[in-house]
Design a protein around this motif. Structure first.
Motif, short mmCIF file in Angstrom:
data_model
loop_
_atom_site.label_atom_id
_atom_site.label_comp_id
_atom_site.label_asym_id
_atom_site.label_seq_id
_atom_site.Cartn_x
_atom_site.Cartn_y
_atom_site.Cartn_z
N GLY A 158 38.95 33.60 51.32
CA GLY A 158 38.26 32.55 52.08
C GLY A 158 38.20 32.83 53.55
O GLY A 158 38.74 33.84 54.03
N PRO A 159 37.57 31.90 54.30
CA PRO A 159 37.35 32.15 55.73
C PRO A 159 38.50 31.73 56.65
O PRO A 159 38.47 32.04 57.83
N PHE A 160 39.48 31.00 56.09
CA PHE A 160 40.54 30.46 56.96
C PHE A 160 41.92 30.95 56.50
O PHE A 160 42.11 31.22 55.31
N PRO A 161 42.89 30.97 57.42
CA PRO A 161 44.21 31.50 57.04
C PRO A 161 45.11 30.47 56.37
O PRO A 161 46.29 30.73 56.14
N ASP A 162 44.59 29.29 56.12
CA ASP A 162 45.37 28.25 55.44
C ASP A 162 44.38 27.22 54.89
O ASP A 162 43.18 27.39 55.02
N GLY A 163 44.91 26.21 54.24
CA GLY A 163 44.04 25.16 53.70
C GLY A 163 43.76 25.38 52.22
O GLY A 163 44.25 26.33 51.60
N GLU A 164 42.95 24.47 51.69
CA GLU A 164 42.72 24.41 50.24
C GLU A 164 42.15 25.71 49.66
O GLU A 164 42.65 26.23 48.66
N GLN A 165 41.09 26.22 50.30
CA GLN A 165 40.44 27.43 49.77
C GLN A 165 41.42 28.60 49.80
O GLN A 165 41.50 29.39 48.86
N PHE A 166 42.15 28.70 50.89
CA PHE A 166 43.10 29.80 51.05
C PHE A 166 44.21 29.70 49.99
O PHE A 166 44.53 30.69 49.31
N ASP A 167 44.76 28.48 49.83
CA ASP A 167 45.86 28.31 48.88
C ASP A 167 45.39 28.63 47.46
O ASP A 167 46.08 29.30 46.70
N TYR A 168 44.19 28.13 47.14
CA TYR A 168 43.66 28.36 45.78
C TYR A 168 43.49 29.85 45.52
O TYR A 168 43.98 30.39 44.52
N LEU A 169 42.81 30.53 46.44
CA LEU A 169 42.53 31.96 46.19
C LEU A 169 43.80 32.81 46.29
O LEU A 169 43.93 33.79 45.56
N SER A 170 44.71 32.44 47.17
CA SER A 170 45.95 33.24 47.27
C SER A 170 46.66 33.22 45.93
O SER A 170 47.15 34.26 45.45
N LYS A 171 46.69 32.03 45.31
CA LYS A 171 47.35 31.91 44.00
C LYS A 171 46.60 32.73 42.94
O LYS A 171 47.19 33.49 42.19
N GLU A 172 45.28 32.58 42.96
CA GLU A 172 44.46 33.29 41.97
C GLU A 172 44.62 34.80 42.13
O GLU A 172 44.73 35.54 41.16
N MET A 173 44.59 35.26 43.37
CA MET A 173 44.65 36.71 43.61
C MET A 173 46.02 37.27 43.25
O MET A 173 46.13 38.40 42.79
N THR A 174 47.04 36.46 43.43
CA THR A 174 48.38 36.89 42.99
C THR A 174 48.38 37.02 41.47
O THR A 174 48.84 38.03 40.92
N ALA A 175 47.81 36.01 40.80
CA ALA A 175 47.78 36.04 39.33
C ALA A 175 46.96 37.23 38.83
O ALA A 175 47.28 37.85 37.81
#
Ligand code: AHR
Length: 652
Positions: A402-419
């Motif tokens: 996502g475009p930001f270093p925190d927030g909903e989009q970041f949290d969602y994708l960080s989790k997905e990318m870890t998985a």
């Protein structure tokens, strides 16, 4: 005034001397994680006239008449009772990539037309200019052409003649030398006798370009990049990868081969900001993918192409390609890898060889999408990465969060990318300087079980994100330096980092701040540029533990620090950022240093004023100063100047 400032400085320096020293402990004998050779790199996007009107040295704007307004940048030139016409013709499918050309007809008197360049043309006295044009005779008589460069006042500062003839399209060339330096010259083309002539790809280049390649890049701008010794070169962006809509996404295959066959498209930054419209901003792709790989190789940077993964910019149209129609996008990625690395016996490897580079470019990194977010990215990402990894398991893939270093989009994708076991994720940080200071410890406490991190786009914003009032001032640059110490301390996790955007024309920008600013003849590195440079040219390749008050120096007393070891030179490198308004008496203890005493070098980047900037007239106002330093009893005693970035190098 100057004296008062100087007195205040001496007083602060004296206070600094009198304080109990701030003690930093560097464990020289405990080298840790590797600092990747790719750690500090560059991010290029064609924004702010970065390519056309910037790095790409073409001086003629709209050389192929393919802008939405076909004569944009061109002007009919007449004098007295002269007469003639300029008609744009379209040969359609006969040349689908470049259908339009100009029919110029002179009937009487002195008749011709001019091109205004990109905010004028920067011309240098004594420089040779190479003019070329695709042309054919359109009437019974050949028409002689008289080429001129003129200053805004009308003085002719370069001239040449061409006498094309024949009814078939031919490329004609002529070279001439400019007699004066002028930042805002225009190109004039006069028809010397009555008749009609067809013209296309009207082009003017300085003979001097980077490595003097004909039709090449501006040497001064590439030199500024080369001086950074970047570890990687991200290209072509940025949102430009995505396009406002899919139709105007970046398609690398259309940027190769003869420039007259590269289809021009609108630049997405043409209309992006209502406060900075740039109606004459298009992409000619004269700086295309082959030139990109060549440049990366020239400056010793790993190429890092970012490819469209079937998604247009989510800030604009958010168009996506249906999942069952992703194949052409995936094929583009596979073909790019073959183009870069494949043997010359493969189709794309052969093209590379035909273009002049039989040896592979050794591509190792590839980005899947730019600043994407949401489920639609995850779905496409899975298909994309599987196809690439199946065929090229060694290519390391960069994924978006996502475009930001925190927030909903970041949290969602960080989790997905870890998985998904993504290898590297691309974090973007356009935040105020305070954010950078507060986040200098971000990675000291980061989850190590997920992907590695590419700090892919960052720049402190002095006013607000995309505010046209943002400045490349010292306040922002020092905050970035503080943050970068945190990246370096955590080089086990942070594999790469790049400031963004890279370039901006002082009269043609859409976005600020930027790393390097230029006009038609000059260029300068911002304080932020010198921060990047002081880090990238003092990288080291092993992280060394450095503690301040028994913890990572991430803002205690306004101090930030990191340390590395350079195995090739045997040097310990310590970077300390003092963000306070006072000089600091400091002691750097080199625990485990082999020797007791020795000498080294200190480089300091500083300014008295947080608001200070560099400029075209004062290009190095904020730039590093160097001095020798002594090590005594395994200690370096230093007074860290107020508001400074200090780098010491001492040999172990
Ligand atoms: O660097 C300017 C823009 O910022 C990039 O195109 C995009 O990736 C980000 O939003």
């Amino acid at each position: 005034m100057k004296n008062t400032l100087f007195a205040a400085f001496l007083l602060l320096a004296a206070l600094g001397q009198a304080q109990t020293p701030a003690v930093f402990n560097v464990s020289v004998d405990k080298p840790g994680a590797e600092v990747q050779p790719t750690m500090w790199g560059i991010f290029f996007e064609d924004i702010n006239l970065g390519a056309d009107g910037g790095l790409y040295a073409e001086l003629v704007k709209n050389r192929s008449f393919e802008f939405y307004t076909p004569l944009m940048g061109w002007k009919e030139e007449k004098s007295g009772d002269s007469a003639g016409s300029l008609i744009v013709q379209n040969r359609g499918g006969k040349n689908a990539a470049n259908p339009r050309y100009l029919r110029a007809t002179a009937k009487a008197g002195k008749y011709g037309f001019s091109n205004e360049g990109f905010r004028g043309m920067g011309i240098r006295a004594g420089e040779t200019y190479d003019f070329s044009v695709w042309t054919r005779q359109a009437g019974e008589q050949p028409v002689r052409l008289n080429i001129e460069l003129r200053t805004p006042a009308g003085e002719v500062i370069g001239t040449a003649a061409l006498a094309p003839s024949g009814k078939d399209w031919k490329k004609e060339k002529v070279s001439f030398t400019a007699t004066a330096t002028e930042p805002k010259a225009k190109l004039y083309i006069w028809l010397d006798n009555p008749g009609a002539v067809d013209l296309d790809m009207i082009s003017l280049f300085p003979r001097t370009t980077w490595k003097n390649r004909p039709g090449g890049m501006r040497a001064d701008l590439v030199q500024l990049l080369a001086d950074l010794k970047p570890g990687f070169f991200r290209f072509p962006g940025g949102c430009i990868v995505e396009g406002r809509e899919l139709a105007t996404r970046y398609q690398w295959k259309k940027t190769m081969g003869n420039v007259e066959d590269r289809e021009l498209i609108v630049n997405r930054w043409n209309t992006e900001f209502a406060h900075r419209p740039t109606p004459d901003y298009f992409q000619s792709f004269g700086l295309g993918f082959y030139e990109y790989f060549q440049l990366a190789e020239d400056i010793g940077a790993e190429p890092l192409p970012i490819l469209n993964c079937g998604m247009a910019c989510q800030f604009n149209t958010s168009e996506v390609v249906p999942l069952d129609q992703l194949d052409p996008y995936i094929q583009d990625a596979l073909d790019l890898i073959e183009f870069a690395n494949g043997p010359v016996t493969t189709a794309w490897g052969k093209l590379r060889a035909d273009l002049g580079h039989p040896a592979p470019f050794n591509l190792k990194l590839l980005g899947v999408g730019n600043e994407q977010w949401g489920e639609q990215y995850v779905e496409r990402h899975k298909i994309f990465t599987k196809a690439i990894k199946d065929k090229y398991p060694d290519i390391r893939l960069i994924s978006a969060v996502g475009p930001f270093p925190d927030g909903e989009q970041f949290d969602y994708l960080s989790k997905e990318m870890t998985a998904l076991k993504a290898e590297i994720v691309d974090e973007h940080y356009y935040r105020n300087p305070e954010w950078f200071l507060q986040n200098a410890g971000r990675y000291d406490r980061y989850d190590r079980s997920g992907p590695r991190v590419f700090a892919g786009e960052y720049a402190a914003q002095s006013v607000a994100v995309v505010s046209p009032d943002n400045k490349n001032n010292w306040r922002c640059a020092i905050a970035e330096a503080a943050f970068m110490t945190g990246l370096e301390r955590n080089a086990d996790l942070i594999q790469m980092a790049s400031y963004a955007p890279l370039f901006a024309h002082t009269e043609g920008w859409q976005w600020t701040p930027n790393l390097i600013w230029f006009d038609n003849l000059r260029a300068f590195g911002t304080p932020n540029y010198y921060v990047q440079k002081i880090f990238s040219t003092n990288r080291g390749d092993k992280v060394l533990p450095i503690l301040y008050q028994n913890a990572a120096a991430a803002g205690q007393d306004g101090l930030y620090a990191s340390a590395t070891f350079d195995q090739a030179t045997g040097e310990v490198i310590v970077k300390i950022v003092n963000t306070t308004a006072a000089a600091k008496n400091t002691e750097i203890r080199l625990d485990g240093w082999k020797k007791t005493s020795g000498s080294g070098k200190l480089s300091v980047l500083r300014s008295d004023s947080p608001e200070a900037v560099n400029s075209l007239d004062q290009p190095t106002r904020i730039s590093p100063a160097e001095q020798a330093i002594e090590v005594k009893d395994k200690k370096v005693a230093l007074v860290l100047a107020a508001g400074s970035v200090s780098v010491i190098r001492v040999k172990n």
